[in-house]
Design a protein around this motif. Structure first.
Motif, short mmCIF file in Angstrom:
data_model
loop_
_atom_site.label_atom_id
_atom_site.label_comp_id
_atom_site.label_asym_id
_atom_site.label_seq_id
_atom_site.Cartn_x
_atom_site.Cartn_y
_atom_site.Cartn_z
N LEU A 258 0.78 -0.95 -0.23
CA LEU A 258 -0.07 0.27 0.15
C LEU A 258 1.06 1.54 -0.11
O LEU A 258 1.84 1.49 1.00
N VAL A 259 0.49 2.10 -0.43
CA VAL A 259 1.23 3.54 -0.83
C VAL A 259 0.33 4.44 -0.38
O VAL A 259 -1.51 4.68 0.25
N GLU A 260 0.42 6.63 0.41
CA GLU A 260 -0.51 6.89 0.99
C GLU A 260 -1.74 7.35 -0.48
O GLU A 260 -1.01 7.31 -1.29
N PRO A 261 -2.56 8.02 -0.08
CA PRO A 261 -3.03 8.23 1.49
C PRO A 261 -3.35 7.08 1.92
O PRO A 261 -4.40 7.13 3.83
N SER A 262 -3.43 5.63 1.93
CA SER A 262 -4.19 4.50 2.78
C SER A 262 -3.15 4.57 3.95
O SER A 262 -2.15 5.45 4.10
N ILE A 263 -4.14 3.63 4.95
CA ILE A 263 -3.42 3.85 6.64
C ILE A 263 -3.51 2.22 6.67
O ILE A 263 -4.12 1.67 6.69
N SER A 264 -2.12 2.02 6.79
CA SER A 264 -2.00 0.71 7.35
C SER A 264 -1.13 0.27 8.20
O SER A 264 0.15 1.36 8.17
N TRP A 265 -1.14 -0.64 9.16
CA TRP A 265 0.61 -1.00 10.04
C TRP A 265 1.35 -1.60 9.47
O TRP A 265 2.48 -0.25 9.45
N GLY A 266 1.70 -1.79 7.94
CA GLY A 266 1.98 -1.86 6.96
C GLY A 266 2.90 -0.64 6.67
O GLY A 266 4.33 -0.28 6.61
N LEU A 267 2.31 0.26 6.53
CA LEU A 267 2.94 1.36 5.92
C LEU A 267 3.89 2.06 7.66
O LEU A 267 4.40 2.37 6.82
N GLN A 268 3.17 2.48 8.43
CA GLN A 268 4.11 2.75 9.50
C GLN A 268 4.37 2.38 9.99
O GLN A 268 6.00 3.14 9.93
#
Length: 314
Positions: A258-268
């Protein structure tokens, strides 16, 4: 994968099959299996702990803004660069990330995305596996052989490598696309389980009797075969949801998810990895939620597996 095949879905009436008049068609094991499973599960502390944790996570996923607002900041995209990588303080109990965004709000909103991907991918995978596995197990013959070779192709291709190739060529990586890609490379395992269960159920006396008295193949599959074939996949499905969530976090952490603007634990975790020494809280809290979720699903899968095992009911 080596699947033995048979050319006919049923033995012919009047051969080695028991006479329909001596068979109680209504005596199907699905209801007894359900009652036996529930009777086993309700006595296991592991089952109730996993259910409690998953209910809490489901509530967080359903109302992330409401829950985040109870602790201070309810908007994960409301950031203050002057508070970059701040440690946990009142109003920001999980601290802030490198952009000054509230870590708690991002973790709570990431719960929705991660659970959606895990559940959606498993659901898509099950739909494919039920159709393919039922056709292979019920019809047998060349259909079974063809599906077996298709499954061999997918099983012979590395899961993560295939997902990386597909995601790198996608114009946009949305949660639904992530779920679809992960399901696309995961269905053979479920299909093999369902295929084996269907082959076993189709030979039982109540199914043979229903066929002998003229029940159509479609009705036979929907009312007799499938209800008694899907139980073994319950444990695997629960564990698979946790595996998919972990896979999404891994792919996102590697930069192909995933890439922004998505929000996920992996992205964090992907964003925070470069700041772990200066701001360990930006890694610890998303990792903690990810770990609790995966462990809860594994515990639920283990409880279902033990409940479905006759020896686990003793």
């Amino acid at each position: 994968m080596s699947w033995s095949t048979s050319s006919q879905p049923f033995s012919t009436p009047g051969s080695a099959m028991t006479e329909p008049s001596t068979i109680n068609i209504a005596a199907r094991p699905d209801r007894a299996t359900t009652y036996g499973l529930w009777g086993t599960l309700r006595r296991r502390l592991q089952f109730w702990i996993s259910i409690a944790l998953l209910v809490i996570l489901a509530l967080i996923a359903a109302f992330p803004g409401l829950i985040a607002g109870l602790f201070g900041e309810k908007d994960p995209r409301s950031c203050d660069l002057s508070a970059s990588n701040s440690e946990p303080v009142p109003g920001h109990p999980f601290g802030t990330d490198v952009q000054g965004c509230d870590v708690l709000a991002n973790v709570l909103f990431g719960t929705r995305t991660s659970l959606f991907i895990g559940i959606a991918a498993t659901a898509i995978c099950l739909i494919i596996a039920v159709i393919v596995g039922t056709l292979a197990g019920y019809l047998g013959g060349w259909v079974d052989s063809l599906i077996a070779r298709m499954a061999d192709v997918f099983l012979g291709f590395p899961f993560l490598l295939g997902a990386i190739i597909v995601l790198n060529t996608a114009p946009s990586r949305t949660p639904l696309l992530m779920a679809s890609v992960l399901a696309f490379f995961s269905w053979p395992t479920f299909a093999r389980l369902i295929r084996g269960s269907v082959r076993g159920v189709r030979e039982r006396e109540y199914v043979q009797a229903a066929f002998a008295i003229g029940v159509s193949h479609l009705r036979l599959v929907l009312t007799h075969v499938l209800p008694n074939s899907l139980a073994p996949t319950l444990a695997i499905a629960a564990t698979a949801v946790g595996g998919v969530i972990g896979a999404e976090a891994t792919l996102t952490f590697l930069g192909v998810g995933l890439v922004e603007p998505s929000i996920s634990w992996g992205l964090q975790l992907s964003t925070a990895q470069a700041h772990f020494q200066a701001a360990p809280h930006t890694v610890v809290f998303p990792s903690l939620f990810l770990t609790i979720t995966v462990i809860s699903l594994i515990m639920l899968g283990d409880a279902l597996r033990d409940g479905l095992d006759p020896r686990g009911r003793l």
